[in-house]
Design a protein around this motif. Structure first.
Motif, mmCIF file in Angstrom:
data_model
loop_
_atom_site.group_PDB
_atom_site.id
_atom_site.type_symbol
_atom_site.label_atom_id
_atom_site.label_comp_id
_atom_site.label_asym_id
_atom_site.label_seq_id
_atom_site.Cartn_x
_atom_site.Cartn_y
_atom_site.Cartn_z
ATOM 1 N N GLU A 59 0.736 -1.129 0.050
ATOM 2 C CA GLU A 59 0.119 -0.189 0.012
ATOM 3 C C GLU A 59 0.878 1.320 0.108
ATOM 4 N N ARG A 62 1.613 3.999 -2.591
ATOM 5 C CA ARG A 62 0.836 5.250 -2.988
ATOM 6 C C ARG A 62 1.760 6.581 -2.740
ATOM 7 N N ILE B 79 -1.790 0.003 5.962
ATOM 8 C CA ILE B 79 -1.352 1.416 6.531
ATOM 9 C C ILE B 79 -2.321 2.215 5.735
ATOM 10 N N PRO B 80 -3.262 3.018 6.583
ATOM 11 C CA PRO B 80 -4.253 3.940 6.187
ATOM 12 C C PRO B 80 -3.595 4.989 5.274
ATOM 13 N N ASP B 81 -4.353 5.354 4.498
ATOM 14 C CA ASP B 81 -3.895 6.763 3.505
ATOM 15 C C ASP B 81 -4.458 7.697 4.374
ATOM 16 N N PRO B 211 4.268 6.726 8.859
ATOM 17 C CA PRO B 211 2.864 5.960 8.462
ATOM 18 C C PRO B 211 2.812 4.751 9.169
#
Lengths: 389, 389
Positions: A59, A62, B79-81, B211
């Motif tokens: 992820e 990004r 892992i969130p954005d 992050p």
């Protein structure tokens, strides 16, 4: 400490042939390279490498520039206990004026910054059949950073290259044994021509290098696999014959068998990776994606030429579709973002992306096997489960 | 998205019993917890977890405060954005004045900094026999950081705790499926008493959180295993009954079998780790150490009480010797440095260290097995090969 070089600090012997037993190390401590037997599972030795080294959580594709701690890390031996205050870089061998540079001297020279995508040459190794036994990367050993430092060419110009010099040998402070050979980590680059934009870097993303990325000093060789980017760099020696040290002549070669001299591993082969869409199951990492339109995104790179094309499949290769490349951003040695609009239907899907560079190099659809497990740029497969409703 | 809570943002249902099939997720995507069969090797699912999560390279025990990227990381889902600019923390449930706090508001409150040693509850899991199938840590899932933020107590005081509130439930933005249960990551803490020094932290080692460590906001619960330190914290809800969500009532319990309700995993059990001396073989990580005096050093910690004693063996437990503890440095929730002077003789040795805290808790010499593989603080074993001459 350094058994591979004749003289430790500034004269790696370019003619030395590594011997598998010259340290007297028992095979139980340092065994020869090998390929796993048919069906042989991941060993605890391989596991121990994966708990200290790590890849990029996918992820994190990004981010244009990978945040600290998410960039892949492969440390051959131990992270040295290095201190910038007393660190020196020596430049010697076939030069007119040998140099000994402290960090302050390096920082006072004109600096440049390059955004570079770096990938481990062994990325994809654990997906090979049979599996070469080493760090068992699946597909995630990559990252992109902004590296700041002094152009290598400027240091060579300052030292003055003497006639007859054909390679520069770079020595790191990391010390260990590998396949029976005790050594400091050491690699060379050709001088004619020197690969473009090679940096002696002291900063990563605007900060001093983290310990695991070579603090206080490392080599950065844009477009080349990670083994060339010597960390904890303490010496540069110019030599009059191709370097034959372990990491050049034994490891990091594309060989089909143990007797094959093979070709050297150099530039990064093309690869595209996608951010797995939806959300994961903790244990299987399988993706679950609710039906509805989704922008599949990812990155693509090649160390040979800019990426010209990315194709995407959502049916495990039955059909391929053009992805949309982000406009060029001026960072020619970094990955390129791409997107693909997808409308998943309920059921199970397998997504892949395939990069092709401007030289026409592309990713294989069957594994490119070699004994070291290098350059396996077989396309990534991402199973996705779309529940009904 | 959040199938575990009745109301997504601010009202986790404390009475909800997770159902293994309420998402309709196929077992191939999200299987029940299980223990590996006798002799069952490390699977590719376990390997995929180790390539994204990582431990502390043991030589990094040399640092008082772990540099960025070397601290262990365990991310349950993705892992969130996340973006600090639009991040909000809500404080609700049984409070007099529900709060919605932006990052600027949190940063404007009086801040405190605590140095905290954090360890994954599953550290040591892969050494257990039989092996619980999950993230296969060997011994390295630890790190120490300086966390800066707002005391949780200050936020509770600002919101006003209403009578009847017994727990605070903390919800992160990370979303996934685990053992068939779709959920946002969520854990609770008791209010009477609240564990000491709990922080809502926005900085790690003086920088915004990376992050993978919860950017922009996480909970820090000094002395507790990592599962309590909810990352990407977006909601705190006060409830009138003990929370029964997945990560509290299903995972993270010391169970002997699947039907055992078990005891909750909370504080960190004592452990000592040593910096493996000498230098390693790349593949086996076995240490080679030249004969001669060596200072063996390491760290020791306990989440229950300060470390009172570290013992060292260099003969695989046949004899134990007192290590010298570094003077107290005022950081009572962080690890403590220790040293031991050793004169190795040629041959093969096994080193271990054993921590005992002021409450008399110590490390077991046989494995403390449980079905989740939690709290395995069996002493570390470090084989060392000393060549002759």
């Amino acid at each position: 400490m350094d058994r591979e070089a004749t003289h430790r600090t500034d004269a790696p012997d370019p003619t030395e042939a590594p011997s598998p037993d010259h340290t007297g190390t028992p095979a139980a401590v340092s065994a020869p390279a090998r390929v796993a037997a048919d069906g042989e599972p991941i060993s605890y030795d391989e596991l121990a490498l994966t708990t200290r080294n790590h890849g990029l959580p996918l992820e994190a594709l990004r981010y244009d520039v990978t945040p600290p701690g998410l960039h892949y890390v492969l440390v051959h031996y131990d992270i040295p206990d290095a201190h910038a205050d007393d660190w020196t870089l020596s430049v010697g061998g076939l030069v007119k004026s040998p140099l000994t540079l402290h960090m302050a001297a390096l920082r006072s020279l004109p600096a440049v910054t390059h955004r570079v995508t770096m990938e481990c040459a062994g990325n994809g190794r654990a997906r090979l059949t049979p599996r070469p036994v080493s760090q068992p990367w699946l597909v995630e050993a990559v990252g992109t950073a902004e590296w700041t430092g002094v152009p290598l060419q400027a240091l060579l110009d300052a030292a003055g290259v003497r006639p007859g010099a054909v390679e520069a040998v770079f020595t790191g402070a990391d010390h260990g044994i590998e396949r029976g050979v005790e050594q400091d980590y050491r690699r060379s680059l050709p001088l004619a021509p020197l690969p473009p934009d090679v940096l002696v870097a002291y900063a990563m993303n605007g900060q001093p290098l983290p310990p695991q990325h070579g603090y206080p000093l490392r080599l950065v060789v844009p477009g080349w696999y990670g083994m060339a980017h010597v960390k904890w760099l303490r010496d540069i020696t110019l030599v009059d014959a191709p370097f034959t040290g372990f990491q050049q002549a034994v490891a990091y070669r594309f060989r089909q068998d143990a007797d094959d001299p093979g070709e050297p591993v150099t530039r990064i082969l093309p690869r595209a990776l996608l951010v797995p869409p939806g959300f994961p199951d903790f244990m299987s990492r399988t993706r679950v994606l609710r039906p509805g339109p989704v922008r599949v995104e990812g990155r693509a790179w090649s160390g040979f030429a800019p990426v010209a094309r990315v194709e995407v499949t959502t049916d495990d290769g039955a059909s391929w579709h053009e992805a949309e490349l982000a406009p060029p951003d001026g960072h020619s040695t970094a990955w390129r973002r791409w997107e693909y609009a997808w409308m998943p239907t309920p059921g199970d899907h397998v997504l892949s992306a395939r990069a092709t560079d401007e030289h026409g190099r592309t990713q294989p659809l069957t594994q490119p096997w070699n004994r070291g497990g290098f350059g396996n740029n077989l396309v990534q497969r991402v199973p996705v489960h779309c529940p009904a409703g």
